[in-house]
Enzyme design. Sequence first.
Site, short mmCIF file in Angstrom:
data_model
loop_
_atom_site.label_atom_id
_atom_site.label_comp_id
_atom_site.label_asym_id
_atom_site.label_seq_id
_atom_site.Cartn_x
_atom_site.Cartn_y
_atom_site.Cartn_z
N PHE A 173 8.09 6.18 10.67
CA PHE A 173 8.93 5.09 11.19
C PHE A 173 9.39 5.44 12.60
O PHE A 173 9.61 6.61 12.92
CB PHE A 173 10.16 4.91 10.30
CG PHE A 173 9.87 4.45 8.90
CD1 PHE A 173 9.41 5.33 7.92
CD2 PHE A 173 10.06 3.12 8.54
CE1 PHE A 173 9.14 4.90 6.64
CE2 PHE A 173 9.79 2.69 7.25
CZ PHE A 173 9.33 3.58 6.30
N THR A 177 4.87 7.76 5.36
CA THR A 177 4.96 6.68 6.35
C THR A 177 5.83 7.15 7.51
O THR A 177 6.88 7.78 7.30
CB THR A 177 5.55 5.41 5.73
OG1 THR A 177 4.62 4.90 4.76
CG2 THR A 177 5.79 4.32 6.78
#
Length: 400
Positions: free
Chosen positions: A284, A282
């Site tokens: 960010f 992921t």
Amino acid sequence: MAASLVARSATTPLPRHVVSKPSHADHFPKTTLSFESRSGRRRIVLALASDRSDDNTSKIDGGDHRNPVGGARELRSALEDFPYDVVSKDLHTLPRPLSSTDLSNPVSDGSRLRVAYQGVRGAYSESAAEKAYPNCEAVPCEQFDAAFEAVERWLVDRAVLPIENSLGGSIHRNYDLLLRHRLHIVGEVKLAVRHCLLANHGVEIEDLKRVLSHPQALAQCENTLTKLGLVREAVDDTAGAAKHVAFHKLKDTGAVASSAAAVIYGMQILAQDIQDDSDNVTRFLMLAREPIIPGTDKPFKTSIVFSLEEGPGVLFKALAVFALRQINLTKIESRPLRMQPLRASDDSNGGLSKYFDYLFYVDFEASMADQSAQNALRHLKEFATFLRVLGSYPMDTSMT
Ligand SMILES: O=C(O)C(=O)Cc1ccccc1
């Protein structure tokens, strides 16, 4: 303006490992910001009172926002007046409440940078905040909006929010928030996400009928959860799911969350690395009130958003401004907004808002300090109906 600071006291004693949660879920507007005192004995929840204006701006009711110090004074007095039966295994790591010195001079005394994230202790976003800003004070926020508001209101110094996942794709909500707010992307951090199946002690995997987690986490573990025949229930964040299962001592419900969440909420790990793809990353974004000055001393990335008149070849022309200058694109995402034109201001019209109905988000591998990047955007501006630079920042090359 009177502070709408409210603290809730837990009604029943809690197991040592569980941090009580104010029952604000049913009393508060959706966006709240919660702080726990240094001692862990008190919790203050700032209700982001959402007004009814059509731009959906929410305001932090932590006191008189024209005089944030007043808000902090009320915040501090609230810390004294509302004891809160918060029991946690790791009191010393609970987020420190804001004080007037924080608001006036966030880091001048060498205190830690305060970084807002969406979720509760143990969320992957908390790990991302700590990777982005080692030794920071990670401040939990109930919703993404609250994290943006906290930065804008000087309650924190930065925000770290998920923007895309290698399996689940983009988190569009945060792109829209980037447009609605005027924060700047000042960095990115990529986190390998390793999901665990958690349950209360004494629960066997065969006892489980349901599983709670963030929708992205549930999607990333589709195969495992289907094999186990578990009913999925989406909640705001992975650690919040673990906290709920622990708090309510559920015997038939598990949570998909991090191994850190298992420690914080005193749960057992029934299975590790249950994501469908081992390469589950992921990305960010790190957000700040002010942009950084882009350099050329390391690999940089620039994120922009623009809209175009519809027509044959218009998008081709837009992308050609980068190709002609050998600028590599790492992301292009189109967002049809016909049914919900978005109102936002860009870099050219002095903050006046415009309505438009088609958006393109592009990330490219160049710094705005590069002449080629400046020429590409100058060229794009000739036919884009809207263009904003969301940020130009160092790339996270730690996982390439
Ligand atoms: O819910 C969390 O823990 C988050 O930080 C959001 C999230 C969920 C799933 C993968 C990555 C981030």
